[in-house]
Design an enzyme around this catalytic site. Structure first.
Site, PDB file in Angstrom:
ATOM      1  N   GLY A 305       0.875  -1.507   0.009  1.00  0.00           N
ATOM      2  CA  GLY A 305       0.024   0.056  -0.021  1.00  0.00           C
ATOM      3  C   GLY A 305       1.016   1.374   0.030  1.00  0.00           C
ATOM      4  CB  SER A 306       0.198   4.497   1.291  1.00  0.00           C
ATOM      5  OG  SER A 306      -1.126   4.851   0.857  1.00  0.00           O
ATOM      6  CB  VAL A 307       4.839   1.175   3.153  1.00  0.00           C
ATOM      7  CG1 VAL A 307       6.282   1.141   3.248  1.00  0.00           C
ATOM      8  CG2 VAL A 307       4.115   1.361   4.398  1.00  0.00           C
ATOM      9  CG  PHE A 308       5.795   0.984  -3.457  1.00  0.00           C
ATOM     10  CD1 PHE A 308       6.994   0.228  -3.355  1.00  0.00           C
ATOM     11  CD2 PHE A 308       5.582   1.571  -4.656  1.00  0.00           C
ATOM     12  CE1 PHE A 308       7.742  -0.051  -4.648  1.00  0.00           C
ATOM     13  CE2 PHE A 308       6.411   1.507  -5.905  1.00  0.00           C
ATOM     14  CZ  PHE A 308       7.437   0.452  -5.616  1.00  0.00           C
ATOM     15  CE  LYS A 309      -0.008   6.881  -1.671  1.00  0.00           C
ATOM     16  NZ  LYS A 309      -1.117   7.367  -0.718  1.00  0.00           N
TER      17      LYS A 309
END
Length: 589
Positions: A305-309
C-alpha cells in the site's frame, strides 16, 4: 523290528533340526550381528544398550546466545540425578533426603524397579543444591545444570526448530553420515536460524552419564558411573545472534495485546541493520513447525500500500521532477485514476501535504508523468533504497558458499508484466503499492534503516559470530553493504523531513497516535487491498524509525488480516516505542 527303525528316523530328524538351529544361531552370531532381520537390527548395539543405563546431560547441538552473550532457546535447570542402584545404599539416601526435600522412604520407593536414572527438578532444587549434592561425593548421585532445548513461543520464528528428519539429513550431510560423524537420528534445523546455521550447530555427539548393569539390573562394575562426551574440545560451538531478548518480549507482547493474529513486527538496529526482535503470527503448533500458513510473515512478501509511496517520492525528488513548480497542488478529492471522487475529500494539496495525508492521486499522477521518460524508474529507485535486493546477510564462509542468514526470505516484486509499464491505470496502482507490488516487512524495515542512516544500504544480520567451545572465533559475520547506487544526500534529507511530517503535521496519518510519545517518530502508514479473489480484509502497515532526530531503531508492524477502519498497527507500533523508551530509562548509566 519297526521300533528301532522309527527311533533311528526320529534321531535323524532331530539331528537335522538341531543342525539347522545351530547353523542359524551361528549365522546370526557371525554374519547377521549388525543387520538382523528385515528391520536391519544391530544386535551388538542392542545387546550393549541392554547392559548400559545412561542419562543425557547435553544433546551436543550448538548453543545460541543473544547479542549480549546470554544463552537463548535453552533453559539451564538445576537438577539432581540419582541412579537406580542407590536404592541399596541407605546411608546415601539419608544424606540426600533433606537436600532434595524427599524422605528416605520416598526416594527408595521411586528408585525401586527403575532402569533409568531418576531426575529430580522442582522449586526446592537450586544451584546451591547442585553444589551440595556434588560435595557429598556419593557415587550415583549428581547435581547438574541440565541443558534442555525447550521449544516455546519466544522468538520462535526467528530461532526456529530442530527435528529428526533422516531424509533432510541425508540430503544435507551425506559425507558426514558416510564417515560416521553423525547418525540419521541426529536432529537438524528445519526453519529459522536453526536451519540457516545448521552446518555449524549440528551435534557431533551428546554428553552423558553411563553405567553398566547385569541382567538382574545390579551394577556390573560396582557403583561406578562414567561421564562420556565427544572428544573434540572445540565443540559444540556457540552462535552469537543479534537478538535483544528484552526488545523481543516487548514486540511479542504488543502484537498479542492488540490482537494481530496474522502479521507481526520486525525491529532493526539503525546503525548495523541487525535484527533486534522479530515476531510473526500465527505460531506453528509444536508438533509441526512447518505447518501450512505458519511460516515467518516477516520474510514473506505482501502488498505494501502507501508505504511504497516512499519510493515514488524518492524518484520525484531525485529527478527534480517537482522543481519546475514547487507550489504545484494536486486534486486529492479525485481518485487514483483522476476520473472520479475519492472516499476522502482532501481537497487540493501540495506534494508534501499529499505525503503527510497519503493522497493517492498525487503519487499516481507523478509516476505516470515520470514514466513517460523512463519506464524503469520505479525499479531504479526501489533498488537505491535497498528494497528490491534480498535484505538478509549472504556470503561465503569457509566451504559454505552463499550462506544466508534468512534462507526463507522472499524476493520483492514491482512489476509482474512489463507491458503494465505502458498502461496508465497499472502505473497508478503501482505508484501506491498495489497491483503487483509485493515486499517483505524485513525489506521495508531495512529501507527505513537506509533512510535513517543517511542512505547507506546494509544487509540484515541474524548473527554476529560463531564461537568455538573455548570462546575463540570460528566465523565472524562482518557488516556488509548492499551493492548498487544510492540516493543523494539531498534526497535522503528530504525523505527524512517527509517521514517526520507524517507525525508532526496535524493532518498527518500518524499525528494522533505518535505525537505524544517520549521519542519522536518518523514513518509512513500503508493500507493495501489484498487483490486476490476470495480474500477479505486489508494489509495494514506502519513503517518508521525513532528517535526521529537521532535514529536508533527502525520498526515495521503489519497486520495482514485487518478491517478497513482498524488501526492495530499504529497502536502496536506506539506501544513498542513507549516500552523501549521505558526499558532504556531503567538501564544503569
Amino acid at each position: 523290528m519297526n521300533n528301532p527303525k522309527r527311533l533311528y528316523y526320529v534321531l535323524i530328524v532331530f539331528s537335522i533340526v538341531l543342525a539347522v538351529l545351530i547353523g542359524r544361531l551361528a549365522h546370526i552370531q557371525l554374519v547377521d550381528t549388525r543387520s538382523f532381520s528385515k528391520h536391519q537390527v544391530n544386535l551388538i548395539e542392542e545387546s550393549v544398550k541392554q547392559r548400559i543405563h545412561s542419562i543425557a546431560l547435553d544433546d551436543g547441538r550448538g548453543k545460541m546466545q543473544d547479542r549480549y552473550g546470554e544463552l537463548l532457546a535453552e533453559v539451564h535447570e538445576p537438577s539432581v540425578i540419582l541412579f537406580p542402584f542407590l536404592k541399596e545404599d541407605e546411608e546415601a539416601l539419608k544424606k540426600l533426603s533433606p537436600l532434595v526435600s524427599r524422605s528416605t522412604f520416598e526416594l527408595k520407593n521411586k528408585l525401586e524397579g527403575r532402569k533409568d536414572p531418576l531426575v529430580i527438578k522442582n522449586e526446592d532444587i537450586t544451584r546451591e543444591t547442585v553444589e551440595q549434592v556434588n560435595d557429598l561425593m556419593i557415587q550415583g548421585a549428581f547435581g547438574q545444570m541440565l541443558s534442555i532445548n525447550e521449544e516455546n513461543t519466544f522468538a520462535s520464528h526467528f530461532i526456529g526448530s530442530v527435528r529428526e528428519n533422516p531424509g533432510m539429513l541425508r540430503e544435507k550431510y551425506p559425507e558426514r553420515i558416510d564417515k560416521g560423524l553423525i547418525s540419521i537420528s541426529t536432529k537438524t534445523g528445519v526453519n529459522g536460524i536453526q536451519a540457516a546455521f545448521d552446518p555449524f550447530l549440528i551435534s557431533e555427539g551428546e554428553s552423558k552419564l553411563i553405567y553398566h548393569v547385569e541382567q538382574s539390573g545390579r551394577p556390573l562394575f560396582g557403583f561406578d558411573v562414567k561421564y562420556t562426551a565427544p572428544s573434540n574440545p572445540f565443540y559444540p560451538v556457540t552462535l552469537r545472534t543479534t537478538l535483544d531478548p528484552k526488545a523481543q518480549r516487548i514486540v511479542e507482547d504488543a502484537i498479542d495485546q492488540f490482537k494481530i493474529t496474522k502479521g507481526g513486527a520486525v525491529l532493526l538496529d539503525v546503525d548495523s541493520s541487525d535484527v533486534l526482535a522479530m515476531a510473526s503470527r500465527p505460531l506453528p503448533p509444536h508438533s509441526n513447525p512447518l505447518a501450512e500458513g505458519t511460516a515467518n510473515k516477516m520474510l514473506e512478501t505482501h502488498f505494501p500500500g502507501s508505504v511504497f509511496k516512499i519510493v515514488t517520492a524518492a524518484a520525484a525528488i531525485e529527478e527534480d521532477h517537482l522543481s519546475t513548480d514547487p507550489d504545484r497542488v494536486f486534486d486529492c478529492s479525485k481518485n487514483t485514476y483522476n476520473e472520479g471522487q475519492e472516499q476522502r475529500d482532501l481537497g487540493n494539496l501540495t506534494f508534501k501535504e499529499s505525503f503527510y495525508q497519503s493522497c493517492n492521486n498525487t503519487f499516481a499522477t507523478l509516476l505516470n508523468e515520470m514514466m513517460e521518460n523512463d519506464k524503469d524508474i520505479t525499479d531504479e529507485y526501489a533498488a537505491k533504497l535497498g528494497l528490491t535486493a534480498f535484505s538478509g546477510w549472504t556470503g561465503d564462509v569457509f566451504h559454505f558458499e552463499g550462506l544466508k542468514h534468512y534462507p526463507g526470505e522472499q524476493s520483492s516484486m514491482i512489476w509482474n508484466d512489463g507491458q503494465d509499464k505502458h498502461v496508465s491505470r497499472a502505473i497508478a496502482q503501482t505508484a501506491i503499492g498495489q497491483l503487483n507490488v509485493r515486499v517483505s516487512p524485513l525489506s521495508v524495515a531495512n529501507m527505513m534503516t537506509t533512510i535513517a542512516r543517511g542512505g547507506t544500504k546494509k544487509q540484515v544480520r541474524a548473527a554476529h559470530s560463531v564461537l568455538y567451545k573455548n570462546g575463540t572465533t570460528l566465523a565472524d559475520f562482518k557488516e556488509k553493504e548492499i551493492p548498487g547506487d544510492s540516493l543523494s544526500r539531498y534526497t535522503i534529507k528530504e525523505l527524512q523531513k517527509l517521514l517526520k511530517g507524517v507525525v508532526v503535521d496535524p493532518n498527518g496519518t500518524g499525528h494522533g497516535t505518535f505525537s505524544q510519545l517520549p521519542w519522536a517518530v518518523a514513518g509512513k502508514s500503508g493500507t493495501a487491498e489484498k487483490g486476490e479473489k476470495g480474500q477479505k480484509g486489508y494489509n495494514k502497515w506502519f513503517a518508521g524509525y525513532f528517535p526521529a532526530d537521532d535514529p536508533k531503531y527502525a520498526l515495521v508492524v503489519v497486520d495482514l488480516d485487518a478491517a478497513e477502519t482498524e488501526t492495530a498497527t499504529n497502536k502496536t507500533f506506539a506501544q513498542i516505542v513507549q516500552q523501549l523508551y521505558e526499558a532504556q530509562q531503567q538501564q544503569p548509566d
